[in-house]
Write an enzyme that holds these catalytic residues in place. Structure first.
Site, PDB file in Angstrom:
ATOM      1  N   ARG A  57      15.123  17.987  18.200  1.00  0.00           N
ATOM      2  CA  ARG A  57      13.921  17.763  19.008  1.00  0.00           C
ATOM      3  C   ARG A  57      13.485  16.310  18.956  1.00  0.00           C
ATOM      4  O   ARG A  57      12.993  15.776  19.929  1.00  0.00           O
ATOM      5  CB  ARG A  57      12.762  18.633  18.501  1.00  0.00           C
ATOM      6  CG  ARG A  57      12.969  20.101  18.706  1.00  0.00           C
ATOM      7  CD  ARG A  57      11.895  20.886  18.023  1.00  0.00           C
ATOM      8  NE  ARG A  57      11.974  20.635  16.589  1.00  0.00           N
ATOM      9  CZ  ARG A  57      11.428  21.379  15.651  1.00  0.00           C
ATOM     10  NH1 ARG A  57      10.706  22.411  15.983  1.00  0.00           N
ATOM     11  NH2 ARG A  57      11.581  21.094  14.382  1.00  0.00           N
TER      12      ARG A  57
ATOM     13  N   SER B 128       8.770  27.344  15.578  1.00  0.00           N
ATOM     14  CA  SER B 128       8.216  28.635  15.177  1.00  0.00           C
ATOM     15  C   SER B 128       6.867  28.449  14.486  1.00  0.00           C
ATOM     16  O   SER B 128       5.943  29.242  14.671  1.00  0.00           O
ATOM     17  CB  SER B 128       9.186  29.359  14.237  1.00  0.00           C
ATOM     18  OG  SER B 128      10.380  29.658  14.909  1.00  0.00           O
TER      19      SER B 128
ATOM     20  N   LYS C 107      10.859  32.194   1.267  1.00  0.00           N
ATOM     21  CA  LYS C 107       9.885  32.096   2.342  1.00  0.00           C
ATOM     22  C   LYS C 107       9.177  33.426   2.535  1.00  0.00           C
ATOM     23  O   LYS C 107       9.737  34.477   2.285  1.00  0.00           O
ATOM     24  CB  LYS C 107      10.573  31.703   3.658  1.00  0.00           C
ATOM     25  CG  LYS C 107      10.970  30.243   3.715  1.00  0.00           C
ATOM     26  CD  LYS C 107      11.387  29.879   5.126  1.00  0.00           C
ATOM     27  CE  LYS C 107      11.666  28.392   5.222  1.00  0.00           C
ATOM     28  NZ  LYS C 107      12.003  27.989   6.590  1.00  0.00           N
TER      29      LYS C 107
ATOM     30  N   HIS D  67      14.587  27.956  21.135  1.00  0.00           N
ATOM     31  CA  HIS D  67      15.785  28.538  20.516  1.00  0.00           C
ATOM     32  C   HIS D  67      16.655  29.202  21.575  1.00  0.00           C
ATOM     33  O   HIS D  67      17.878  29.040  21.598  1.00  0.00           O
ATOM     34  CB  HIS D  67      15.412  29.617  19.478  1.00  0.00           C
ATOM     35  CG  HIS D  67      14.732  29.106  18.254  1.00  0.00           C
ATOM     36  ND1 HIS D  67      13.551  29.655  17.806  1.00  0.00           N
ATOM     37  CD2 HIS D  67      15.068  28.136  17.373  1.00  0.00           C
ATOM     38  CE1 HIS D  67      13.186  29.038  16.694  1.00  0.00           C
ATOM     39  NE2 HIS D  67      14.084  28.110  16.414  1.00  0.00           N
TER      40      HIS D  67
END
Length: 185
Positions: free
Chosen positions: A91, A129, A42, A18
């Site tokens: 990614r 993460s 979440k 990040h």
């Protein structure tokens, strides 16, 4: 015209990947706002305030980076902040499919906001993460994946005093007898 980019995400926790994207974005745009999404669905490891503090400390060397939080639609937040760009990292091909769908959806909500994709640097192409949290949860070292102050925060969450290698324990299995040894017995 000053171009403002919003880099939205949960950043739970923020990783070196990040931070690489933020630093690169700060060279491309006059201002980058790292926007922590408050998602009530979440269960984050860190509170929104903790994440804001962690990111501020991690980006304090970048004078054109601001850290904020928001809830609701990213496009609405971007309009409120007078941003023209949503910054997103890619990614892998799987990221591209999800991000492209999101970019198209956002374009239907506001034609004034463009999504800009940056390819993740090779050394962070595997990093997320979730990966960081999983490694830490099982006692592995995350020092090479997040800034030092965030690694300490994560170790504290999982009650690890310091980075530990995750030893693999196995039960000793007696060696197999050879077939000829068994016949002789």
């Amino acid at each position: 015209m000053i171009v403002i980019a919003i880099y939205p995400g949960s950043f739970d926790p923020i990783t070196l990947g990040h931070l690489d994207l933020i630093q690169r974005g700060s060279r491309l745009f006059e201002r980058v706002i790292v926007a922590v999404l408050r998602n009530p669905n979440k269960m984050p490891l860190f509170s929104v305030q903790q994440r804001l503090d962690q990111i501020r400390l991690s980006t304090q060397h970048l004078p054109n980076v601001e850290v904020d939080s928001f809830d609701g639609l990213t496009v609405n937040y971007a309009q409120m902040r007078h941003a023209q760009v949503l910054l997103r990292g890619l990614r892998a091909v799987s990221d591209f499919e999800v991000e492209l769908q999101m970019a198209h959806t956002n374009k239907t909500l506001s034609t004034q906001i463009e999504t800009v994709f940056l390819a993740t640097s090779n050394e962070y192409s595997f990093l997320s993460s979730s990966v960081v949290k999983e490694i830490a949860r099982f006692g592995g070292s995350i020092d090479h994946l997040v800034p030092p102050h965030i690694a300490l925060d994560i170790y504290q969450c999982y009650n690890h005093n310091s980075p530990m290698l995750n030893p693999i324990s196995t039960e000793a299995t007696p060696p197999l007898k050879s077939m000829s040894a068994e016949r002789e017995a």
